[in-house]
Design an enzyme around this catalytic site. Sequence first.
Site, PDB file in Angstrom:
ATOM      1  N   ASP A  81      35.160  37.165  32.996  1.00  0.00           N
ATOM      2  CA  ASP A  81      36.072  37.871  32.080  1.00  0.00           C
ATOM      3  C   ASP A  81      35.266  38.359  30.878  1.00  0.00           C
ATOM      4  O   ASP A  81      34.066  38.099  30.772  1.00  0.00           O
ATOM      5  CB  ASP A  81      37.229  36.953  31.670  1.00  0.00           C
ATOM      6  N   ASP A 100      43.828  35.347  39.560  1.00  0.00           N
ATOM      7  CA  ASP A 100      43.100  34.132  39.186  1.00  0.00           C
ATOM      8  C   ASP A 100      44.011  33.288  38.308  1.00  0.00           C
ATOM      9  O   ASP A 100      44.919  33.805  37.663  1.00  0.00           O
ATOM     10  CB  ASP A 100      41.862  34.480  38.359  1.00  0.00           C
TER      11      ASP A 100
END
Lengths: 391, 477
Positions: A92, A271
Amino acid sequence: MSHFEILARCPTTRARVSRLTLAHGPTILPTFMPVATQAAIKGLTPQQVESLGVTLILNNTYHLNLRPGVQVLSEAGRAHKFQGWTKNLLTDSGGFQLVSLSKFATITEEGALFESPFTGEPTMLTPEESISIQHAIGADIIMQLDDVVPSLTPDHARVEEAMERSIRWLDRCIAYHNSSGNQDTQNLFAIVQGGLDFELRDRCVRAMIERKKNVSGFAIGGLSGGEEKGMELNVKQCAEKLPEDRPRYCMGVGFAEDLLVCVALGVDMADCVFPTRTARFGVALTFQGPLNLRLAKHAKDFAPIDADCPCPTSVTLHNITFQARLMGGARDAISNGTFPEYLRTFFARYFGDVGYPEWCVNALRSVGVDLLEGSDIKVVPGSGAKWEYSE
Amino acid sequence: MSLSFSATSTSCFGARTGSLTLGRPSATLVLSTPGLIVATSRGVVPHLSRDQYKRTPAIRCLHVPFESFLEQSPPLPTLQPGSHPLHTFIGFDPRKHILALALRDPADSRETPANGTDHVSAATERGIKKVTTEQWRTYVRACTPDIVVALTDIPWTPPPFSQKRLTKSIERSAAWLAHLLAPGPQPLNVLVHMAGGISAPARRAFANSLMETLHGQEAGNVLPYRCLDDGVAGYIFDLIPLYCAINASTDATSSDPPEIAGLLKASLVSTSPAKLRVVNSATSPHEILRLIRDVGVDMFDSKWAQEAAHFGVAFDFIFPVQKSGSRRDIGHNLYRAQYAHDFSRFADSAPACLCASCAPVAPPSVIAHSEFDAHSPATSPPAPYTRAYVHHLLQTHEMSAHALLVMHNLTVLDAFFAGVRGVLQRGENFEEQVDTFAEEYDEGSAIIEEARMVWKNVEMARGKGRLARERMGQKEI
Ligand SMILES: [Zn+2]
Ligand SMILES: [Zn+2]
């Protein structure tokens, strides 16, 4: 660059099966990505994770940047080598955790300003810096830095500002990434923002599609699962408009019902820390709903958690396997043209005793699947998240 | 299932090799000695998942303390159906694993209330539970472990102990052994804990009481055995109560404290040398080597090695030694900042460690979840895990660190025992090798102590961190 190929489509819903080939091999979508925050999944070795049929995991940039830091990662030969993971990896941007974990984070046009947890010094995470750290980590998929506001923020102007800024930051991420020489092995994903506002999301999607040739995939950000009313409408809206030839990643989604609804709406990746975190509290995920193994009523039950599950028993391993089976089953059903039945069977087993969450019924109806057809299971309002509470 | 032990040496004391053979209908398991017994807690090897047992061949023989199962009544393992209830309940493979069941955890040195005429005080997480000799017999019969340790009256009240208390301890321990040996559906493979505390005469007296031919009612109770020793497969020594008593006695008087080896010998001098000798809670390779050399101990528990892994220490020692010319620690405290940039494998010693951490193997097959899933095996084997990675995992409280270190430390210890057997089998000068080992490696467990302290501090800091996180609510994702 990555290679993305659609292998099968559901004739009813918007679900599809695809193959995303990255520098560390192919990953078949739709898939769920387990989260290895600190370069490890709770107590498991990478070999164990791989043996469960997982080919794509997530590392958190914010955490890896703090410890071990990019210096150690580059000495090790980047994050794959550091943690011994030979399959695909996604990082991320670090922005979301920075904003949620730092006390004094403020967002400026330049980037996110925060207090270093080690030195207390004011530190700036810019879009360029985020990409630079992700280059050092070396993940196969890297995410743009976006301006995240909680999806329920009442301040419309702030949501709009964040959405507009996320587009400007995407441009900076693209510029930095394209001049880095890492584009051959690392793939940048854009993140659609705009809160729960239909018009803002629409503007954001359009702006990001204009940048399609510079991004390998699109994420739907700022949402986190079915507990937020309207999440499914935004996912549907984004997934419908995002280009067919790019993977779509719904961030922070991990409950089984959320995953299947998202897949039906056209999402390819998701996720969440939920399956591994919940394992630490003794909750095993099953097709009949979560099972709290610490409850006395299960203590004398000598049966395995799930007789059909191929995992070597340990709750963390089991939960990762459950998510993988859920998504693998969806892939087969999509390609066989039986995905609507797969959805109906899953929801009947999972929610048959407590009733269907209303939002799931509505979301699936919008893509042509009626869970209530030929069923006498009741519908319950609210999130419907199924849980076995501890005593 | 039948258990037999054969030692190469027929002399009473001194280093020896041997083999412990367990025959069951499904398999014959053979353990070479000297060797290790892996410690379990609540039925599991701490930090390892079941699939990791398979990747750690050092895990062959395990010690299972039963007391943690006493929280439920009846204890759950006793309700497990099937032919190997204990194996099935805690997830071990009868074709690969030998399970030894004892009531108490031999590493637990906490004070417990006095035992009674026919009960032992066991420690559970919900407090002390009394376990009678009759209950123990019932539990053992229901669980069918491969080896069972008879109840012993070891006082866990503060030492020193009076002569009267020692006499009572010896008498009770013998009576409780006789109770366990009473005829049952199948013979049990019983280890007896050698009672007598730190009094050599008391230890000799207990051993003699095992060897005494029984008559009348007493003989009838343990048929077909002529004496208690006939029903015993081997002798077990828990060192912690001995060390506690030695410490207490040296505080009280300034006379020379008794030596552990001497106490063990006092127990063994009149027994048959052909029986298995097990020591719990030896805590360094040096101590293990001395007990092999001086007494002829055959098996040692590995709890200390597993604990070292828990505290972040990666073992790095080998027997026989390759002299490096400088004195070394027996391992590396991977918490130390110096390892943050150290990308070498855990141990420098050669040959390289073959554990699942130092020689990881890519899974030969992976679970396929759909028709589309095709496993693409890696072209080269995975690289060994590094000190830097485990340093990072320790710093970030990731449990994988301990899993990697437990597999490693058990493997290093297993290789150490293989090295000992090799020296003995080849007829090399074992005493000389033991001396060389002591010259090469520092015996002081300073490295483990240091790691324990760091670990404590990290745990405390972590506790604070957790509180801070809780204050922040559910923000963390
Ligand atoms: Zn399972
Ligand atoms: Zn190793």
